[in-house]
Design a protein around this motif. Structure first.
Motif, short mmCIF file in Angstrom:
data_model
loop_
_atom_site.label_atom_id
_atom_site.label_comp_id
_atom_site.label_asym_id
_atom_site.label_seq_id
_atom_site.Cartn_x
_atom_site.Cartn_y
_atom_site.Cartn_z
N PRO A 53 1.04 -1.24 0.04
CA PRO A 53 0.14 -0.15 0.02
C PRO A 53 0.73 1.61 -0.27
CG PRO A 53 -0.71 -1.69 1.24
CD PRO A 53 0.32 -1.99 1.14
N ASP A 54 2.04 1.42 0.87
CA ASP A 54 3.00 2.48 0.54
C ASP A 54 3.81 3.02 -0.81
OD1 ASP A 54 2.36 3.85 3.40
OD2 ASP A 54 3.62 1.61 3.66
N SER A 55 3.40 2.15 -1.58
CA SER A 55 3.95 2.19 -2.65
C SER A 55 3.27 2.89 -3.65
CB SER A 55 5.05 0.87 -3.45
OG SER A 55 3.86 -0.33 -3.49
N MET A 56 2.11 2.79 -3.80
CA MET A 56 0.76 3.07 -4.47
C MET A 56 0.83 4.62 -4.73
SD MET A 56 -1.58 2.13 -6.53
CE MET A 56 -2.92 3.09 -7.43
N ASP A 57 1.14 5.15 -6.32
CA ASP A 57 0.74 6.94 -6.13
C ASP A 57 -0.47 7.21 -5.81
OD1 ASP A 57 1.23 9.34 -6.43
OD2 ASP A 57 1.71 9.28 -8.11
N TRP A 58 -1.35 7.37 -5.11
CA TRP A 58 -2.76 8.39 -5.12
C TRP A 58 -3.16 9.67 -5.83
CZ3 TRP A 58 -5.69 4.07 -5.18
CH2 TRP A 58 -5.50 2.91 -5.01
N SER A 59 -1.82 10.76 -6.15
CA SER A 59 -1.92 11.63 -6.46
C SER A 59 -3.03 11.99 -7.31
CB SER A 59 -0.64 12.15 -6.60
OG SER A 59 0.72 11.98 -7.63
N SER A 60 -2.52 10.95 -8.79
CA SER A 60 -3.74 11.19 -9.74
C SER A 60 -5.13 11.11 -9.69
CB SER A 60 -2.81 10.84 -11.58
OG SER A 60 -3.17 9.51 -10.74
N HIS A 61 -5.53 10.41 -8.19
CA HIS A 61 -6.39 10.17 -8.21
C HIS A 61 -7.12 11.53 -6.96
CE1 HIS A 61 -6.19 5.29 -9.47
NE2 HIS A 61 -5.11 5.28 -9.71
N TYR A 62 -6.33 11.56 -6.52
CA TYR A 62 -7.03 12.74 -5.09
C TYR A 62 -6.12 13.95 -5.18
CZ TYR A 62 -9.59 8.15 -3.94
OH TYR A 62 -9.90 7.29 -4.15
N PRO A 63 -5.67 14.81 -6.47
CA PRO A 63 -5.19 15.70 -6.12
C PRO A 63 -5.36 17.23 -5.63
CG PRO A 63 -6.69 15.70 -8.40
CD PRO A 63 -6.84 14.83 -7.65
N ASP A 64 -6.60 17.26 -4.72
CA ASP A 64 -6.38 17.52 -4.11
C ASP A 64 -5.96 16.95 -2.37
OD1 ASP A 64 -8.15 18.98 -5.48
OD2 ASP A 64 -9.36 19.67 -4.66
N PHE A 65 -5.37 16.31 -2.18
CA PHE A 65 -5.27 15.55 -1.00
C PHE A 65 -3.94 14.97 -0.87
CE2 PHE A 65 -9.83 14.84 -1.33
CZ PHE A 65 -10.27 15.90 -0.53
N VAL A 66 -2.95 15.45 -2.29
CA VAL A 66 -1.83 15.43 -2.17
C VAL A 66 -1.14 15.40 -1.07
CG1 VAL A 66 0.32 15.07 -3.74
CG2 VAL A 66 -1.73 15.24 -4.51
N ASP A 67 -0.83 16.41 -0.81
CA ASP A 67 0.05 17.14 0.81
C ASP A 67 0.23 16.95 2.31
OD1 ASP A 67 1.89 18.14 -0.71
OD2 ASP A 67 0.58 20.41 -1.53
N GLN A 68 -1.22 15.78 1.62
CA GLN A 68 -2.02 15.26 3.36
C GLN A 68 -1.78 13.58 3.50
OE1 GLN A 68 -6.23 16.14 3.86
NE2 GLN A 68 -5.87 18.34 2.39
N SER A 69 -1.60 13.41 4.54
CA SER A 69 -1.42 12.20 5.39
C SER A 69 -2.83 10.92 5.06
CB SER A 69 -0.95 11.74 6.16
OG SER A 69 -2.01 12.31 7.25
N LYS A 70 -4.14 12.02 4.06
CA LYS A 70 -5.24 10.88 4.34
C LYS A 70 -5.50 10.41 3.33
CE LYS A 70 -10.12 12.61 3.90
NZ LYS A 70 -10.45 12.98 5.53
#
Length: 265
Positions: free
Chosen positions: A56-73
């Protein structure tokens, strides 16, 4: 080389026409479902050439949830076998603080949901709606723990899954003794698995397997009535609407994740 299927030709022509529009207009245009339809059955044991994270830690979710890139959510809600995403779009305004992920094995169907999410975000840019939902093509029967940490999720939805009527196909059902253990792994104590189907045999099958798992407790009818997600699940999905139109019966069962038992001393 034989020509591509007519359905693919129509889809390519539709996308080409969409690309001719102004970029802003194209981005806000909802995809047309008829160009993304695919057979309902997909063999989860086949090699679907999927890409998935090692952990799970190697998954990049930035393109899925761009508003939450800088959060640990982290993602809290998973719609397994999300189909055309009706539940995601219905839940998004009701659970605005929860990140939700639809997981779908069929290529065209997953693409439709992804394109619709993009368009809905553009159409609702001022309100910020639908920024908390996304969809990925994934085989949850094989790779669920690759996407989610232990006790990460608060809700898992299994809405109108493939009933696999033939006995020899029951091993492909989305609920089994093995899979209930995996759902218990990724679901935090107090979290809930929501199930709904219009096939009574499948309903009884899912109940039997979750009730056989000591880490789950079946919700009472009173608890079901007080949970708004149950009503949304009944009316928000494409299959749920179809069953309603056809006058069919919807069988609902939900199961709460219990605390882990204490280790023996």
């Amino acid at each position: 080389m034989p020509p591509p299927p007519a359905k693919r030709q129509k889809r390519d022509a539709y996308k080409a026409a969409l690309n001719e529009k102004h970029p802003e207009e194209a981005a806000a245009t909802l995809p047309k479902k008829r160009f993304y339809r695919q057979r309902a059955h997909a063999n989860p044991f086949s090699d679907h050439a999927l890409s998935y994270p090692r952990t799970p830690d190697s998954m990049d979710w930035s393109s899925h949830y761009p508003d939450f890139v800088d959060q640990s959510k982290r993602i809290e809600v998973a719609d397994i076998g999300c189909g055309f995403g009706g539940l995601l779009f219905a839940l998004s305004p009701r659970l605005p603080d929860a990140l939700m992920l639809g997981m779908e094995l069929r290529v065209s169907v997953a693409e439709f949901v992804q394109e619709k999410i993009k368009a809905m975000r553009v159409q609702n840019a001022e309100s910020g709606l639908y920024r908390n939902i996304s969809c990925c093509r994934a085989n949850s029967m094989k790779f669920l723990p690759n996407f989610f940490h232990r006790a990460q999720l608060t809700k898992i939805f299994l809405c109108f899954p493939d009933p696999h009527f033939k006995a020899r196909k029951h091993k492909a059902r989305i609920v089994s003794a093995t899979l209930t253990a995996e759902y218990a792994f990724v679901l935090r104590p107090g979290g809930i698995v929501y199930t709904i189907t219009d096939v009574e045999d499948l309903h009884l099958w899912m109940k039997e397997h979750f009730e056989a798992c000591p880490l789950f407790l079946t919700l009472t009818s009173e608890e079901l009535a007080s949970d708004e997600c149950v009503e949304i699940m009944k009316t928000g999905t494409e299959e749920g609407k179809k069953v309603e139109r056809n006058g069919g019966t919807k069988y609902v069962a939900c199961f709460r994740r219990l605390e882990d038992p204490p280790w023996p001393v």
